[in-house]
Motif scaffolding. Sequence first.
Motif, mmCIF file in Angstrom:
data_model
loop_
_atom_site.group_PDB
_atom_site.id
_atom_site.type_symbol
_atom_site.label_atom_id
_atom_site.label_comp_id
_atom_site.label_asym_id
_atom_site.label_seq_id
_atom_site.Cartn_x
_atom_site.Cartn_y
_atom_site.Cartn_z
ATOM 1 N N HIS A 22 1.228 -1.124 0.422
ATOM 2 C CA HIS A 22 0.613 -0.380 -0.154
ATOM 3 C C HIS A 22 0.831 1.197 0.060
ATOM 4 O O HIS A 22 2.608 1.021 0.204
ATOM 5 N N LEU A 26 0.178 6.159 -8.072
ATOM 6 C CA LEU A 26 -0.374 5.028 -8.046
ATOM 7 C C LEU A 26 -2.154 5.213 -8.411
ATOM 8 O O LEU A 26 -2.072 4.009 -9.380
ATOM 9 N N GLU A 74 -2.777 2.862 -12.306
ATOM 10 C CA GLU A 74 -4.133 2.073 -12.212
ATOM 11 C C GLU A 74 -4.464 2.608 -13.838
ATOM 12 O O GLU A 74 -4.703 0.879 -14.185
ATOM 13 N N SER A 99 -2.603 -2.498 -10.190
ATOM 14 C CA SER A 99 -4.480 -3.007 -9.745
ATOM 15 C C SER A 99 -4.143 -3.325 -8.504
ATOM 16 O O SER A 99 -3.672 -3.918 -7.955
ATOM 17 N N PRO A 100 -5.308 -2.482 -8.187
ATOM 18 C CA PRO A 100 -5.483 -2.605 -7.255
ATOM 19 C C PRO A 100 -6.232 -3.820 -5.883
ATOM 20 O O PRO A 100 -6.845 -4.867 -7.339
ATOM 21 N N TYR A 143 -1.489 -2.260 -3.972
ATOM 22 C CA TYR A 143 -1.360 -2.763 -5.347
ATOM 23 C C TYR A 143 -0.073 -3.886 -5.333
ATOM 24 O O TYR A 143 0.010 -3.858 -4.696
#
Length: 196
Positions: free
Chosen positions: A17, A44, A48, A54-55, A66
């Motif tokens: 994170h 971030l 994305e 990608s989360p 992520y």
Amino acid sequence: MSIRHGLLALLERGPMHGYQLRAAFEQSTGATWPLNIGQVYTTLSRLERDGLASPLPENEAGQRPYEITKAGRTALSAWFTTPISATDRPRDELAIKMALAVTTPGVDVPGVLQAQRTATMRALQEYTRLKTREAEPADLAWRLVLDAMIFQAEAEVRWLDHCEASLLRHSRTPAPQPAPQPDPASAAPGHVAATS
């Protein structure tokens, strides 16, 4: 270095994170390039958006990690294998400052040089002091960054010495004298020069 590639490199280690990414980035670079958390989360979001990260679902603490995507790995690999060119680096503010100092009336150019040399020498001494501390094998990344900073500071001192020598040479070169201008009265039409 782009922050996006730095974060991708960290995500290659595993999902993280934002606060973990910031801490890992600063640990890897010896905190020589501190990031604020806003930069991390903005980057971030862009990763994305671009399909490079990608989360994942939020953890118990409400933090969203992520992970790097396949496209992110491809982009990261391309970054690692592509040399950095001079045009990819930020402008050298010191070189621009010196160029403007020598062309701006009233600037104490030797004073600008001396102030920068003093600051650079202090930084070099601090980097050298940091290098003498006991290092663990995990500190290799930090040591490489520190070595780069030492080499850059040494190069800057050499460049400042070159600037000072150039200024001295330039100040000893006599300014070109303007060509003598003809007497306007003697150049007037119909004027006959006096003879003795």
